[in-house]
Design a protein around this motif. Structure first.
Motif, PDB file in Angstrom:
ATOM      1  N   ARG A 127      33.722  28.661  38.793  1.00  0.00           N
ATOM      2  CA  ARG A 127      34.536  29.345  37.802  1.00  0.00           C
ATOM      3  C   ARG A 127      34.917  30.730  38.328  1.00  0.00           C
ATOM      4  O   ARG A 127      34.096  31.401  38.954  1.00  0.00           O
ATOM      5  N   THR A 128      36.142  31.147  38.066  1.00  0.00           N
ATOM      6  CA  THR A 128      36.626  32.410  38.608  1.00  0.00           C
ATOM      7  C   THR A 128      36.924  33.423  37.504  1.00  0.00           C
ATOM      8  O   THR A 128      37.373  33.074  36.416  1.00  0.00           O
ATOM      9  N   SER A 129      36.672  34.689  37.832  1.00  0.00           N
ATOM     10  CA  SER A 129      37.011  35.801  36.953  1.00  0.00           C
ATOM     11  C   SER A 129      37.501  36.934  37.836  1.00  0.00           C
ATOM     12  O   SER A 129      37.025  37.096  38.959  1.00  0.00           O
ATOM     13  N   ILE A 130      38.451  37.711  37.343  1.00  0.00           N
ATOM     14  CA  ILE A 130      38.936  38.847  38.114  1.00  0.00           C
ATOM     15  C   ILE A 130      38.844  40.121  37.278  1.00  0.00           C
ATOM     16  O   ILE A 130      39.102  40.133  36.083  1.00  0.00           O
ATOM     17  N   PHE A 131      38.444  41.193  37.926  1.00  0.00           N
ATOM     18  CA  PHE A 131      38.191  42.499  37.323  1.00  0.00           C
ATOM     19  C   PHE A 131      39.532  43.178  37.067  1.00  0.00           C
ATOM     20  O   PHE A 131      40.324  43.386  38.000  1.00  0.00           O
ATOM     21  N   VAL A 132      39.814  43.545  35.808  1.00  0.00           N
ATOM     22  CA  VAL A 132      41.113  44.134  35.485  1.00  0.00           C
ATOM     23  C   VAL A 132      40.967  45.307  34.524  1.00  0.00           C
ATOM     24  O   VAL A 132      40.062  45.355  33.694  1.00  0.00           O
ATOM     25  N   ASP A 133      41.888  46.256  34.646  1.00  0.00           N
ATOM     26  CA  ASP A 133      41.984  47.353  33.690  1.00  0.00           C
ATOM     27  C   ASP A 133      42.636  46.840  32.404  1.00  0.00           C
ATOM     28  O   ASP A 133      43.341  45.825  32.420  1.00  0.00           O
ATOM     29  N   PRO A 134      42.429  47.545  31.281  1.00  0.00           N
ATOM     30  CA  PRO A 134      43.033  47.116  30.015  1.00  0.00           C
ATOM     31  C   PRO A 134      44.516  47.484  29.955  1.00  0.00           C
ATOM     32  O   PRO A 134      44.939  48.388  29.239  1.00  0.00           O
ATOM     33  N   ASN A 135      45.293  46.760  30.733  1.00  0.00           N
ATOM     34  CA  ASN A 135      46.721  47.005  30.882  1.00  0.00           C
ATOM     35  C   ASN A 135      47.425  45.666  30.681  1.00  0.00           C
ATOM     36  O   ASN A 135      47.118  44.688  31.375  1.00  0.00           O
ATOM     37  N   MET A 136      48.340  45.606  29.745  1.00  0.00           N
ATOM     38  CA  MET A 136      48.948  44.335  29.371  1.00  0.00           C
ATOM     39  C   MET A 136      49.637  43.656  30.558  1.00  0.00           C
ATOM     40  O   MET A 136      49.555  42.442  30.721  1.00  0.00           O
ATOM     41  N   GLU A 137      50.298  44.430  31.398  1.00  0.00           N
ATOM     42  CA  GLU A 137      50.980  43.861  32.560  1.00  0.00           C
ATOM     43  C   GLU A 137      49.978  43.224  33.516  1.00  0.00           C
ATOM     44  O   GLU A 137      50.234  42.154  34.088  1.00  0.00           O
ATOM     45  N   MET A 138      48.805  43.862  33.677  1.00  0.00           N
ATOM     46  CA  MET A 138      47.781  43.308  34.563  1.00  0.00           C
ATOM     47  C   MET A 138      47.165  42.034  33.982  1.00  0.00           C
ATOM     48  O   MET A 138      46.804  41.114  34.722  1.00  0.00           O
ATOM     49  N   ILE A 139      47.066  41.976  32.656  1.00  0.00           N
ATOM     50  CA  ILE A 139      46.553  40.761  32.005  1.00  0.00           C
ATOM     51  C   ILE A 139      47.521  39.603  32.233  1.00  0.00           C
ATOM     52  O   ILE A 139      47.123  38.493  32.593  1.00  0.00           O
ATOM     53  N   GLU A 140      48.780  39.855  32.055  1.00  0.00           N
ATOM     54  CA  GLU A 140      49.781  38.803  32.250  1.00  0.00           C
ATOM     55  C   GLU A 140      49.871  38.397  33.709  1.00  0.00           C
ATOM     56  O   GLU A 140      50.035  37.211  34.028  1.00  0.00           O
ATOM     57  N   ASP A 148      40.227  31.589  35.785  1.00  0.00           N
ATOM     58  CA  ASP A 148      39.695  31.068  34.523  1.00  0.00           C
ATOM     59  C   ASP A 148      39.493  32.185  33.515  1.00  0.00           C
ATOM     60  O   ASP A 148      39.723  32.001  32.317  1.00  0.00           O
ATOM     61  N   ARG A 149      39.027  33.339  34.018  1.00  0.00           N
ATOM     62  CA  ARG A 149      38.682  34.440  33.132  1.00  0.00           C
ATOM     63  C   ARG A 149      39.126  35.772  33.737  1.00  0.00           C
ATOM     64  O   ARG A 149      39.431  35.858  34.924  1.00  0.00           O
ATOM     65  N   ILE A 150      39.108  36.784  32.893  1.00  0.00           N
ATOM     66  CA  ILE A 150      39.216  38.167  33.335  1.00  0.00           C
ATOM     67  C   ILE A 150      37.929  38.883  32.947  1.00  0.00           C
ATOM     68  O   ILE A 150      37.230  38.468  32.017  1.00  0.00           O
ATOM     69  N   GLU A 151      37.599  39.961  33.676  1.00  0.00           N
ATOM     70  CA  GLU A 151      36.543  40.861  33.235  1.00  0.00           C
ATOM     71  C   GLU A 151      37.178  42.215  32.978  1.00  0.00           C
ATOM     72  O   GLU A 151      37.692  42.861  33.897  1.00  0.00           O
ATOM     73  N   LEU A 152      37.172  42.637  31.729  1.00  0.00           N
ATOM     74  CA  LEU A 152      37.736  43.933  31.369  1.00  0.00           C
ATOM     75  C   LEU A 152      36.847  45.050  31.899  1.00  0.00           C
ATOM     76  O   LEU A 152      35.636  45.075  31.645  1.00  0.00           O
ATOM     77  N   TYR A 153      37.453  45.976  32.619  1.00  0.00           N
ATOM     78  CA  TYR A 153      36.739  47.124  33.203  1.00  0.00           C
ATOM     79  C   TYR A 153      36.586  48.185  32.111  1.00  0.00           C
ATOM     80  O   TYR A 153      37.564  48.795  31.681  1.00  0.00           O
ATOM     81  N   THR A 154      35.356  48.417  31.672  1.00  0.00           N
ATOM     82  CA  THR A 154      35.127  49.146  30.428  1.00  0.00           C
ATOM     83  C   THR A 154      34.684  50.602  30.595  1.00  0.00           C
ATOM     84  O   THR A 154      34.278  51.239  29.618  1.00  0.00           O
ATOM     85  N   ILE A 186      37.403  35.711  28.367  1.00  0.00           N
ATOM     86  CA  ILE A 186      37.264  37.164  28.398  1.00  0.00           C
ATOM     87  C   ILE A 186      35.813  37.564  28.630  1.00  0.00           C
ATOM     88  O   ILE A 186      34.924  37.247  27.826  1.00  0.00           O
ATOM     89  N   ASN A 187      35.585  38.254  29.745  1.00  0.00           N
ATOM     90  CA  ASN A 187      34.316  38.901  30.055  1.00  0.00           C
ATOM     91  C   ASN A 187      34.549  40.409  30.045  1.00  0.00           C
ATOM     92  O   ASN A 187      35.693  40.875  29.995  1.00  0.00           O
ATOM     93  N   ALA A 188      33.474  41.173  30.112  1.00  0.00           N
ATOM     94  CA  ALA A 188      33.622  42.636  30.153  1.00  0.00           C
ATOM     95  C   ALA A 188      32.408  43.250  30.815  1.00  0.00           C
ATOM     96  O   ALA A 188      31.310  42.684  30.791  1.00  0.00           O
ATOM     97  N   GLY A 189      32.614  44.431  31.409  1.00  0.00           N
ATOM     98  CA  GLY A 189      31.493  45.113  32.008  1.00  0.00           C
ATOM     99  C   GLY A 189      31.848  46.454  32.612  1.00  0.00           C
ATOM    100  O   GLY A 189      32.999  46.707  32.948  1.00  0.00           O
ATOM    101  N   HIS A 190      30.867  47.290  32.745  1.00  0.00           N
ATOM    102  CA  HIS A 190      30.841  48.607  33.374  1.00  0.00           C
ATOM    103  C   HIS A 190      30.602  49.688  32.324  1.00  0.00           C
ATOM    104  O   HIS A 190      31.463  49.975  31.498  1.00  0.00           O
ATOM    105  N   VAL A 210      29.230  39.580  28.648  1.00  0.00           N
ATOM    106  CA  VAL A 210      29.186  40.938  29.175  1.00  0.00           C
ATOM    107  C   VAL A 210      28.187  40.974  30.323  1.00  0.00           C
ATOM    108  O   VAL A 210      27.152  40.310  30.290  1.00  0.00           O
ATOM    109  N   SER A 211      28.514  41.743  31.336  1.00  0.00           N
ATOM    110  CA  SER A 211      27.629  41.940  32.484  1.00  0.00           C
ATOM    111  C   SER A 211      27.162  43.389  32.458  1.00  0.00           C
ATOM    112  O   SER A 211      27.980  44.304  32.530  1.00  0.00           O
TER     113      SER A 211
END
Length: 237
Positions: A127-140, A148-154, A186-190, A210-211
């Protein structure tokens, strides 16, 4: 409830500071799972300043929950991941000399690169997840990579929340809603901690995991590892 994956990098940092095998990273992972955590996260870096690549292999046979390996998808990292086949690989755009993760992917600029890496991981059943900022363009952009997932950089949320700014959650809520619409988990961490985790959880719909590492280990120095894990689990219900 949202799953708690405990990042054990800081336990390895303490071990490496003295040499030897104390504290024992493998035993710590066993105990953390026994205390109720639903996953173990590690983030090996090229200089192996905390988690060593050998740790990643040693943990494979003892992680009975979810095994999440984070890192920059360089050749050596991917070779290790493909051999271990963890539950999840989280791709993070770390600079080699970064003290800690400090930015998400530009999923537009690096979209083609990520798409290729993610396809390779999924062929291995990871399963894959990628670390992203909370930016709508980056989510899209993330949705176009096939992840499969994103990890929101918190980190930004955690800092602003500590200053009393609860509105800092808003871009995270909006991005979580959009990610779910696009079929992304949706995952999240930091910098999530006992102080902010319940508020974050209550405002992020469909939060799967959450990690948490640094804050959890710091809190455990005062309150004990088992007690802290149980407090997180309660707040994540």
């Amino acid at each position: 409830m949202t799953k708690l994956s405990v990042n054990i990098n800081k336990i390895a940092t303490l071990r490496n500071a003295r040499g030897g095998n104390m504290p024992n990273v493998v035993q710590a992972a066993k105990d953390i799972q026994k205390f109720g955590a639903q996953g173990i996260t590690i983030h090996p870096r090229p200089d192996e300043r905390h988690i060593k690549y050998q740790d990643a292999y040693d943990l494979k046979s003892v992680v009975t929950t979810e095994y999440n390996i984070e890192g920059n998808p360089m050749d050596a990292f991917l070779d290790m991941v493909f051999k271990i086949k963890p539950t999840q690989v989280t791709l993070v755009p770390d600079a080699v000399d970064a003290i800690t993760s400090n930015a998400g992917w530009d999923t537009i600029k690096h979209g083609g690169y990520l798409k290729e890496i993610i396809a390779g991981c999924k062929k291995q059943g990871i399963r894959t997840s990628i670390f992203v900022d909370p930016n709508m363009e980056m989510i899209e952009g993330a949705a176009n990579t096939g992840t499969d997932r994103i990890e929101l950089y918190t980190e930004a949320f955690a800092h602003q929340y500590s200053l009393g700014n609860k509105k800092a959650i808003e871009p995270y809520t909006q991005c979580a809603i959009r990610a779910h619409e696009l079929g992304l988990g949706i995952n999240a961490g930091h910098d999530l901690s006992l102080d902010n985790i319940q508020f974050f959880k209550e405002n992020i719909p469909n939060l799967l995991e959450v990690s948490i590492g640094h804050a959890l280990i710091c809190e455990a120095l005062y309150m004990g590892l088992e007690n802290v894990i149980k407090q997180y689990l309660q707040k994540l219900q």
